[in-house]
Design an enzyme around this catalytic site. Structure first.
Site, PDB file in Angstrom:
ATOM      1  N   ASP A 144      -4.676   9.709   0.615  1.00  0.00           N
ATOM      2  CA  ASP A 144      -5.332   9.215  -0.601  1.00  0.00           C
ATOM      3  C   ASP A 144      -5.660  10.344  -1.572  1.00  0.00           C
ATOM      4  OD1 ASP A 144      -5.464   6.523   0.513  1.00  0.00           O
ATOM      5  OD2 ASP A 144      -7.110   7.280   1.750  1.00  0.00           O
ATOM      6  N   HIS A 195       0.661   4.213  -2.996  1.00  0.00           N
ATOM      7  CA  HIS A 195       0.587   5.193  -4.072  1.00  0.00           C
ATOM      8  C   HIS A 195       0.397   4.461  -5.404  1.00  0.00           C
ATOM      9  CE1 HIS A 195       2.851   8.465  -1.583  1.00  0.00           C
ATOM     10  NE2 HIS A 195       1.622   8.232  -1.166  1.00  0.00           N
TER      11      HIS A 195
END
Length: 433
Positions: free
Chosen positions: A13, A41
């Site tokens: 992340d 993403h």
């Protein structure tokens, strides 16, 4: 030859989607080499701030000159992949089948894998690992047990059925006898996956050969990692890890290229630290500062929506990630989130049982017992969103970046000061480091 690898330097992340999207503007090929749709993403593009979330297709897909590759090391849920293709095509992307190539050797996630993933986590209760429940781990298990099914098997229905029957015979026993879940029906699986065969056929090829040819031809190839180093199955905070290797060395096996083909490695790190799921997290802030980081940084998982745990920047973690992957540079994301904090902290080492630790302990209990040794720096109050050069940043922000470089022994090549493409300070061309 110019092959660039992007890897996460923390627990995932880190903002790899934005960085890959930016670097893909200079790339001919963007290739995924590990993981599955347990990664998400997020790309934010244009004046309308159009938001795109990809889980399997590489984040370079918004650049029409770029060929996207899903390598053999990725595990593929064809239902998810077909859904992504449909959504992107509906928005005018991937109009040419040649823009997406899927390796014939990549393994397939089956419905039984997803069910096992969820059943196991439910059984563990408070001791659960924190998986996404997408079937990634069970699929990799079957791959290593040599009973998995691969993309190429979709095109031989008789062989697919034979292999699926053998796999389900074992996995259904586990589902029923251990977890009390209903069995997965073989006929339903074969019927569903026959449909995926025709949908995916135009994209399937030997991507290892294709990528090698592109590198030999002098094309710019970008390899996109899906997770963070601390989730690597060997080098991460085991057992709170993912089911694949994430470090640069995984490119060789997951994309089918020799190590000498890799010329540069960029690690992605937030200006602070986040983590999703269980496991040790020394710099975690369970206070108002942590909640502010989560709120201002919009720290919620792109795949699951789960709130992320937030904490101060951990130089020990990033330094170890840089060493493991041989990083040429660091891309620092979300520096803007720290604006308005009068004081900032960086963990420079840990303390455990009266000893100073400069590296991440291998043992889960040892790491959980480690306490960060902090260095405090002045913060800044200015809005960073308009900064486009390093010199545009406040002096305190420049000192913060410089200290990260010193502590990780890695130069910073990019600084993100917002979610959009243009909200970026690019210090060096990543392909020309």
């Amino acid at each position: 030859m110019s092959a660039l690898v992007i890897v996460g330097a923390q627990w995932g992340d880190e903002g790899k989607g934005k960085v890959v999207d930016l670097f893909a503007a200079h790339a001919d090929v963007v290739a995924r080499f590990q993981g599955g749709n347990n990664a998400g993403h997020t790309l934010v593009v244009g004046d309308a701030r159009e938001r795109t979330v990809v889980h399997l297709i590489p984040a370079g897909v918004l650049h029409r000159q770029t060929t996207c590759v899903i390598g053999n090391g990725v595990v593929i849920d064809p239902a998810v992949l077909c859904g992504e293709i449909d959504e992107l095509q509906g928005r005018g992307y991937l109009t040419d089948p040649a823009q997406l190539k899927i390796d014939e050797r990549a393994h397939l996630i089956l419905p039984v894998h997803r069910k096992l993933d969820v059943a196991r986590e439910e059984r563990l209760g408070e001791k659960k690992i924190g998986t996404t429940g997408r079937g990634i781990g069970p699929c990799y298990e079957d791959k290593m047990a040599r009973r998995g099914l691969r993309v190429v098997d979709l095109f031989d229905p008789e062989y697919f059925r034979e292999r699926a029957a053998r796999l389900l015979e074992e996995r259904n026993v586990e589902l029923a006898q251990v977890y009390g879940w209903p069995a997965v029906d073989l006929d339903e699986v074969c019927s569903e996956y026959a449909g995926y065969a025709e949908r995916l056929r135009p994209h399937v090829t030997d991507t290892a050969l294709y990528v090698s040819e592109q590198i030999a031809a002098g094309k710019r190839v970008l390899f996109e990692g899906a997770h963070g180093t601390m989730l690597d199955i060997d080098h991460g905070t085991y057992p709170f890890v993912t089911s694949s290797n994430i470090v640069t060395g995984a490119v060789g096996t997951g994309a089918g290229i020799p190590p000498k083909s890799v010329s540069r490695v960029i690690g992605i790190s937030k200006a602070y630290t986040t983590r999703v799921g269980g496991g040790p997290f020394p710099t975690e802030l369970d206070d108002e500062v942590g909640r502010k980081l989560r709120e201002v940084g919009d720290e919620f998982g792109a795949t699951t929506g789960r709130p992320r745990r937030c904490g101060w920047f951990d130089a020990v973690v990033v330094r170890q990630a840089a060493r493991l992957s041989g990083m040429s540079g660091l891309a620092i994301t979300k520096l803007d989130v720290l604006s308005g904090m009068p004081k900032l902290k960086i963990a420079i080492a840990y303390e455990s049982e009266g000893k100073r630790l400069e590296t991440v302990p291998a043992g889960a209990r040892a790491f959980a017992a480690a306490r960060p040794i902090y260095e405090e720096l002045d913060g800044w109050s200015e809005d960073l969103s308009q900064a486009r050069r390093f010199e545009d940043l406040p002096a305190a922000a420049r000192r913060y970046i410089s200290r990260i470089e010193e502590l990780t022994a890695t130069p910073v090549t990019l600084i993100s000061v917002g979610a959009e493409r243009e909200e970026t300070i690019l210090l060096r061309d990543p392909f020309l480091l």
